[in-house]
Design a protein around this motif. Sequence first.
Motif, PDB file in Angstrom:
ATOM      1  N   THR A 165      -3.498   9.761  -7.250  1.00 29.65           N
ATOM      2  CA  THR A 165      -3.035   9.588  -8.624  1.00 29.65           C
ATOM      3  C   THR A 165      -1.522   9.535  -8.604  1.00 29.65           C
ATOM      4  O   THR A 165      -0.871  10.396  -8.001  1.00 29.65           O
ATOM      5  N   GLY A 166      -0.962   8.498  -9.246  1.00 22.87           N
ATOM      6  CA  GLY A 166       0.483   8.328  -9.284  1.00 22.87           C
ATOM      7  C   GLY A 166       1.131   9.201 -10.343  1.00 22.87           C
ATOM      8  O   GLY A 166       0.462   9.749 -11.217  1.00 22.87           O
ATOM      9  N   THR A 167       2.453   9.310 -10.259  1.00 23.45           N
ATOM     10  CA  THR A 167       3.188  10.105 -11.247  1.00 23.45           C
ATOM     11  C   THR A 167       3.065   9.511 -12.644  1.00 23.45           C
ATOM     12  O   THR A 167       3.271  10.206 -13.636  1.00 23.45           O
ATOM     13  N   ASP A 168       2.719   8.221 -12.719  1.00 20.45           N
ATOM     14  CA  ASP A 168       2.525   7.581 -14.026  1.00 20.45           C
ATOM     15  C   ASP A 168       1.100   7.741 -14.542  1.00 20.45           C
ATOM     16  O   ASP A 168       0.733   7.196 -15.574  1.00 20.45           O
ATOM     17  N   TYR A 189       0.841  -1.191   0.000  1.00 25.72           N
ATOM     18  CA  TYR A 189       0.000   0.000   0.000  1.00 25.72           C
ATOM     19  C   TYR A 189       0.876   1.239   0.000  1.00 25.72           C
ATOM     20  O   TYR A 189       2.019   1.211   0.453  1.00 25.72           O
ATOM     21  N   THR A 190       0.316   2.342  -0.484  1.00 26.03           N
ATOM     22  CA  THR A 190       0.986   3.641  -0.457  1.00 26.03           C
ATOM     23  C   THR A 190       0.063   4.624   0.244  1.00 26.03           C
ATOM     24  O   THR A 190      -1.122   4.724  -0.100  1.00 26.03           O
ATOM     25  N   SER A 191       0.602   5.353   1.231  1.00 29.56           N
ATOM     26  CA  SER A 191      -0.193   6.313   1.993  1.00 29.56           C
ATOM     27  C   SER A 191       0.298   7.734   1.782  1.00 29.56           C
ATOM     28  O   SER A 191       1.489   7.971   1.541  1.00 29.56           O
ATOM     29  N   VAL A 192      -0.634   8.674   1.885  1.00 30.97           N
ATOM     30  CA  VAL A 192      -0.342  10.100   1.817  1.00 30.97           C
ATOM     31  C   VAL A 192      -1.014  10.743   3.032  1.00 30.97           C
ATOM     32  O   VAL A 192      -2.171  10.453   3.336  1.00 30.97           O
ATOM     33  N   ARG A 193      -0.262  11.593   3.745  1.00 28.95           N
ATOM     34  CA  ARG A 193      -0.819  12.312   4.901  1.00 28.95           C
ATOM     35  C   ARG A 193      -1.402  13.613   4.393  1.00 28.95           C
ATOM     36  O   ARG A 193      -0.710  14.402   3.734  1.00 28.95           O
ATOM     37  N   ILE A 194      -2.686  13.838   4.685  1.00 28.83           N
ATOM     38  CA  ILE A 194      -3.331  15.057   4.201  1.00 28.83           C
ATOM     39  C   ILE A 194      -3.954  15.815   5.364  1.00 28.83           C
ATOM     40  O   ILE A 194      -4.341  15.246   6.376  1.00 28.83           O
ATOM     41  N   THR A 195      -4.012  17.121   5.194  1.00 29.44           N
ATOM     42  CA  THR A 195      -4.793  17.991   6.066  1.00 29.44           C
ATOM     43  C   THR A 195      -5.792  18.698   5.167  1.00 29.44           C
ATOM     44  O   THR A 195      -5.399  19.336   4.187  1.00 29.44           O
ATOM     45  N   GLY A 238      -3.718   4.104  -0.977  1.00 33.26           N
ATOM     46  CA  GLY A 238      -4.059   3.404  -2.216  1.00 33.26           C
ATOM     47  C   GLY A 238      -3.362   2.063  -2.266  1.00 33.26           C
ATOM     48  O   GLY A 238      -2.298   1.873  -1.662  1.00 33.26           O
ATOM     49  N   LYS A 239      -3.951   1.123  -2.990  1.00 36.75           N
ATOM     50  CA  LYS A 239      -3.370  -0.220  -3.098  1.00 36.75           C
ATOM     51  C   LYS A 239      -2.213  -0.202  -4.082  1.00 36.75           C
ATOM     52  O   LYS A 239      -2.278   0.420  -5.134  1.00 36.75           O
ATOM     53  N   GLY A 240      -1.143  -0.894  -3.714  1.00 33.18           N
ATOM     54  CA  GLY A 240       0.022  -1.007  -4.583  1.00 33.18           C
ATOM     55  C   GLY A 240       1.135  -0.062  -4.175  1.00 33.18           C
ATOM     56  O   GLY A 240       0.965   0.819  -3.336  1.00 33.18           O
ATOM     57  N   THR A 241       2.300  -0.265  -4.797  1.00 33.77           N
ATOM     58  CA  THR A 241       3.442   0.612  -4.569  1.00 33.77           C
ATOM     59  C   THR A 241       3.559   1.540  -5.764  1.00 33.77           C
ATOM     60  O   THR A 241       3.691   1.086  -6.899  1.00 33.77           O
ATOM     61  N   PHE A 242       3.446   2.831  -5.522  1.00 33.12           N
ATOM     62  CA  PHE A 242       3.530   3.827  -6.586  1.00 33.12           C
ATOM     63  C   PHE A 242       3.986   5.141  -5.965  1.00 33.12           C
ATOM     64  O   PHE A 242       3.976   5.300  -4.747  1.00 33.12           O
ATOM     65  N   SER A 291      -1.625   6.669 -13.000  1.00 33.00           N
ATOM     66  CA  SER A 291      -2.541   5.640 -12.488  1.00 33.00           C
ATOM     67  C   SER A 291      -3.366   6.194 -11.343  1.00 33.00           C
ATOM     68  O   SER A 291      -2.870   6.920 -10.492  1.00 33.00           O
ATOM     69  N   ARG A 292      -4.656   5.846 -11.338  1.00 31.00           N
ATOM     70  CA  ARG A 292      -5.566   6.332 -10.295  1.00 31.00           C
ATOM     71  C   ARG A 292      -5.817   5.214  -9.295  1.00 31.00           C
ATOM     72  O   ARG A 292      -6.055   4.073  -9.668  1.00 31.00           O
ATOM     73  N   HIS A 293      -5.778   5.562  -8.000  1.00 28.25           N
ATOM     74  CA  HIS A 293      -5.932   4.578  -6.930  1.00 28.25           C
ATOM     75  C   HIS A 293      -7.014   5.061  -5.963  1.00 28.25           C
ATOM     76  O   HIS A 293      -6.786   6.019  -5.217  1.00 28.25           O
ATOM     77  N   PRO A 294      -8.196   4.416  -5.961  1.00 31.04           N
ATOM     78  CA  PRO A 294      -9.219   4.803  -4.980  1.00 31.04           C
ATOM     79  C   PRO A 294      -8.734   4.508  -3.566  1.00 31.04           C
ATOM     80  O   PRO A 294      -7.883   3.634  -3.361  1.00 31.04           O
ATOM     81  N   ALA A 295      -9.278   5.228  -2.603  1.00 30.16           N
ATOM     82  CA  ALA A 295      -8.871   5.047  -1.208  1.00 30.16           C
ATOM     83  C   ALA A 295      -9.260   3.658  -0.716  1.00 30.16           C
ATOM     84  O   ALA A 295     -10.377   3.198  -0.929  1.00 30.16           O
ATOM     85  N   GLU A 296      -8.300   2.990  -0.070  1.00 31.20           N
ATOM     86  CA  GLU A 296      -8.555   1.694   0.566  1.00 31.20           C
ATOM     87  C   GLU A 296      -8.968   1.980   2.005  1.00 31.20           C
ATOM     88  O   GLU A 296      -8.299   2.729   2.716  1.00 31.20           O
ATOM     89  N   LEU A 297     -10.066   1.378   2.426  1.00 33.89           N
ATOM     90  CA  LEU A 297     -10.625   1.697   3.739  1.00 33.89           C
ATOM     91  C   LEU A 297      -9.992   0.892   4.868  1.00 33.89           C
ATOM     92  O   LEU A 297      -9.812  -0.327   4.744  1.00 33.89           O
ATOM     93  N   ALA A 298      -9.644   1.581   5.939  1.00 38.24           N
ATOM     94  CA  ALA A 298      -9.245   0.996   7.229  1.00 38.24           C
ATOM     95  C   ALA A 298      -7.982   0.149   7.177  1.00 38.24           C
ATOM     96  O   ALA A 298      -7.749  -0.653   8.070  1.00 38.24           O
ATOM     97  N   VAL A 299      -7.142   0.314   6.163  1.00 41.92           N
ATOM     98  CA  VAL A 299      -5.906  -0.475   6.123  1.00 41.92           C
ATOM     99  C   VAL A 299      -4.743   0.262   6.774  1.00 41.92           C
ATOM    100  O   VAL A 299      -3.781  -0.370   7.200  1.00 41.92           O
ATOM    101  N   ASP A 300      -4.822   1.593   6.854  1.00 46.23           N
ATOM    102  CA  ASP A 300      -3.798   2.382   7.535  1.00 46.23           C
ATOM    103  C   ASP A 300      -4.382   2.839   8.863  1.00 46.23           C
ATOM    104  O   ASP A 300      -5.502   3.351   8.921  1.00 46.23           O
ATOM    105  N   GLU A 301      -3.619   2.651   9.925  1.00 43.96           N
ATOM    106  CA  GLU A 301      -4.155   2.984  11.255  1.00 43.96           C
ATOM    107  C   GLU A 301      -4.349   4.481  11.458  1.00 43.96           C
ATOM    108  O   GLU A 301      -5.028   4.902  12.397  1.00 43.96           O
TER     109      GLU A 301
END
Length: 201
Positions: free
Chosen positions: A140-143, A115-121, A175-179, A145-155
């Motif tokens: 959205t990745g630099t390539d 998974y790949t996470s982004v911290r947002i405010t 988002g799911k995957g490494t990007f 690719s669009r990644h919908p939010a994965e629910l409850a996988v990041d604490e």
Amino acid sequence: MSYQEPQPDRPRRRGPQPPQQRGSGVGRIVGFSCLGVVGLVLVFAVGSAAVLGGEGDSARPGAEPAATASAATPDKAGATETAGRGTHKPAGQPVKIVATRTDFQGSALADGTDYTSVRITISNDGEAGIGVDPLYFSLTGTDGSRHPAELAVDENQIATVELAPGESVTGTVTGKGTFTPAYVTFVDGLLGATVRGDVVG
């Protein structure tokens, strides 16, 4: 010889007649239900038109088109990007997003997938409340690719809240995957207005 007048036919007595059955009312219930649905749709359409109509300057002939939340070009009246902060905020937009890269912190529901996470405010700079929900975000990745939010996988997942004017909330969108994340997109769940924040760091 006597003349007898013919006797009028007397109604024959019949046995008791069964009571006439009335309709069960199912048709009436279905009719009123359909009428209620149509009424709700009309109320929603009028309410949406009233909310969107408040921004009606762009509907006037000769008026300049309104800035969109996903515009990438800075404008002089209100900066669409703050250097080093990863923020897109056109003038007049009530939602502000600051996004930075962060490490994925797996919750008990993470299944071992990458998974790949982004911290947002996200901040409410408007005059009305806005709803925030993890489902309203995507990455959205630099390539591209669009990644919908994965629910409850990041604490540290962003909370589902209603932000009053002036309030903000911080959390992660995953988002799911490494990007390599390029930007996070927030779509208002009711009206569909889109706000984008570039990911920095």
